[in-house]
Scaffold this active site. Structure first.
Site, PDB file in Angstrom:
ATOM      1  N   LYS A  52      14.523 -29.134  20.316  1.00 15.11           N
ATOM      2  CA  LYS A  52      13.605 -29.763  21.277  1.00 15.11           C
ATOM      3  C   LYS A  52      14.384 -30.224  22.507  1.00 15.11           C
ATOM      4  O   LYS A  52      13.994 -29.944  23.650  1.00 15.11           O
ATOM      5  CB  LYS A  52      12.891 -30.960  20.635  1.00 15.11           C
ATOM      6  CG  LYS A  52      11.784 -30.562  19.666  1.00 15.11           C
ATOM      7  CD  LYS A  52      11.242 -31.742  18.866  1.00 15.11           C
ATOM      8  CE  LYS A  52      10.252 -31.257  17.808  1.00 15.11           C
ATOM      9  NZ  LYS A  52       9.762 -32.334  16.928  1.00 15.11           N
ATOM     10  N   GLN A  96      10.755 -38.544  15.752  1.00 14.56           N
ATOM     11  CA  GLN A  96      10.664 -37.485  14.748  1.00 14.56           C
ATOM     12  C   GLN A  96      10.249 -38.057  13.391  1.00 14.56           C
ATOM     13  O   GLN A  96      10.795 -39.061  12.933  1.00 14.56           O
ATOM     14  CB  GLN A  96      12.027 -36.767  14.642  1.00 14.56           C
ATOM     15  CG  GLN A  96      12.036 -35.554  13.726  1.00 14.56           C
ATOM     16  CD  GLN A  96      11.184 -34.393  14.229  1.00 14.56           C
ATOM     17  OE1 GLN A  96      10.997 -34.192  15.426  1.00 14.56           O
ATOM     18  NE2 GLN A  96      10.641 -33.622  13.303  1.00 14.56           N
ATOM     19  N   ASP A 119       3.416 -36.524  21.291  1.00 15.48           N
ATOM     20  CA  ASP A 119       3.004 -35.950  20.003  1.00 15.48           C
ATOM     21  C   ASP A 119       1.488 -36.033  19.815  1.00 15.48           C
ATOM     22  O   ASP A 119       0.940 -35.383  18.924  1.00 15.48           O
ATOM     23  CB  ASP A 119       3.659 -36.723  18.850  1.00 15.48           C
ATOM     24  CG  ASP A 119       4.960 -36.090  18.366  1.00 15.48           C
ATOM     25  OD1 ASP A 119       5.036 -34.849  18.364  1.00 15.48           O
ATOM     26  OD2 ASP A 119       5.870 -36.842  17.998  1.00 15.48           O
TER      27      ASP A 119
HETATM   28  N1  GUN Z   1       7.662 -33.777  11.982  1.00 13.60           N
HETATM   29  C1  GUN Z   1       7.073 -32.594  11.702  1.00 13.60           C
HETATM   30  N2  GUN Z   1       6.330 -32.174  12.746  1.00 13.60           N
HETATM   31  C2  GUN Z   1       6.451 -33.120  13.707  1.00 13.60           C
HETATM   32  C3  GUN Z   1       5.918 -33.252  15.015  1.00 13.60           C
HETATM   33  O1  GUN Z   1       5.174 -32.413  15.516  1.00 13.60           O
HETATM   34  N3  GUN Z   1       6.294 -34.358  15.685  1.00 13.60           N
HETATM   35  C4  GUN Z   1       7.104 -35.310  15.155  1.00 13.60           C
HETATM   36  N4  GUN Z   1       7.395 -36.381  15.888  1.00 13.60           N
HETATM   37  N5  GUN Z   1       7.609 -35.220  13.937  1.00 13.60           N
HETATM   38  C5  GUN Z   1       7.278 -34.127  13.221  1.00 13.60           C
END
Ligand code: GUN
Length: 290
Positions: A52, A96, A119
């Protein structure tokens, strides 16, 4: 006839190119910034977070990485969120998931400034999405719908079945499909006859988290299948490999399907960049360019 394989990698590259172009065009006004917060050492999370941050920089945006120890308290994480909320250089914040057990994820999500919640997990954004208002929407669901629309110009009237009801994928993808005027069913572990429910679907979204769970005879011939699964299983020569939630031979019944890897995964990251750009524009009273 074998199914069309939807090239998520190529779609994501195109979208990322457009985003980079807009970021360059806005250079004199803003540089979008994304803060990525990782607590602990979950190996999968470390891989996601690294890719990311790299994608953010490649798009010409700023990445602010925050790596905290596994033992971080909820209070300390909430203090970091408050600091990032107040920082004008930070337009988007991604914490995350999953978080270590001493931290209540919902409390952390609720502490985010909804305008920076790239998100789309904050209750304000969840509520806006379900009310049909403009919102930051979760990245994976957004990517799923974009990929479905590479096959079908309109999803209106399609019978869509979503397997899985998580807050991250199942529920928001169902909302987005409803907003596209599909007829949406959300199936889950208590669904009475899952194979029969799936066989009704013109569009099947599999977000279960179980390797090759969806069998080829669960798929209506010619249906479009979006596979959200990322499951690590034993491969050849003692190595592991990544497979989706849909069995590999599903391509014998589906009309089109997303591969794993190279389908939904790359689109998730491209949509994160899109959300960061949109958030930065909204915070600076600029029209969203994409
Ligand atoms: N863990 C698994 N998928 C995601 C996501 O799309 N965003 C975040 N912040 N954590 C995750």
């Amino acid at each position: 006839m074998a199914a069309q394989v939807i090239d998520g990698k190529a779609e994501a590259a195109t979208l990322r190119g457009k985003i980079a172009q807009e970021v360059a065009r806005l250079r004199d006004k803003i540089t979008p910034g994304l803060a990525v917060v990782l607590v602990g050492q979950n190996p999968a999370s470390e891989v996601y977070v690294k890719s990311k941050a790299k994608a953010v920089q490649e798009a010409g945006m700023r990445a602010f990485d925050h790596k905290l120890p596994e033992t971080t308290s909820e209070k300390d994480l909430l203090a970091l969120v408050a600091k990032l909320n107040a920082d004008p250089a930070v337009n988007g914040i991604l914490v995350q998931l999953p978080l270590p057990s001493q931290i209540d994820s919902q409390k952390v999500i609720a502490a985010l400034d909804p305008a920076k919640d790239v998100d789309g997990f904050h209750p304000v954004n969840v509520g806006k999405l379900s009310s049909g208002l403009r919102a930051l929407v979760p990245c994976t669901p957004l990517g799923c719908v974009m990929l479905a629309k590479t096959v079908h110009k309109s999803l209106a009237g399609m019978d869509a079945v979503v397997i899985g009801r998580s807050n991250i994928v199942g529920k928001p993808v169902a909302q987005l499909l409803l907003a596209e005027n599909a007829t949406v069913t959300i199936a889950h572990s208590k669904t009475k006859d899952l194979p029969a429910t799936c066989r009704r679907a013109d569009l099947l979204v599999a977000a279960i988290g179980k390797a090759e769970f969806v069998r080829k005879d669960w798929i209506k011939p010619g249906a479009t299948v979006i596979d959200v699964g990322i499951n690590r299983v034993p491969g050849e020569g003692g190595k592991s490999k990544i497979v989706g939630d849909v069995a590999a031979d599903a391509k014998e019944t589906a009309g089109a399907l997303t591969p794993v890897p190279g389908g939904v995964g790359p689109m998730t990251i491209a949509c994160l960049l899109l959300n960061t750009l949109r958030a930065a524009c909204a915070q600076n009273n600029l029209e969203p360019p994409l």
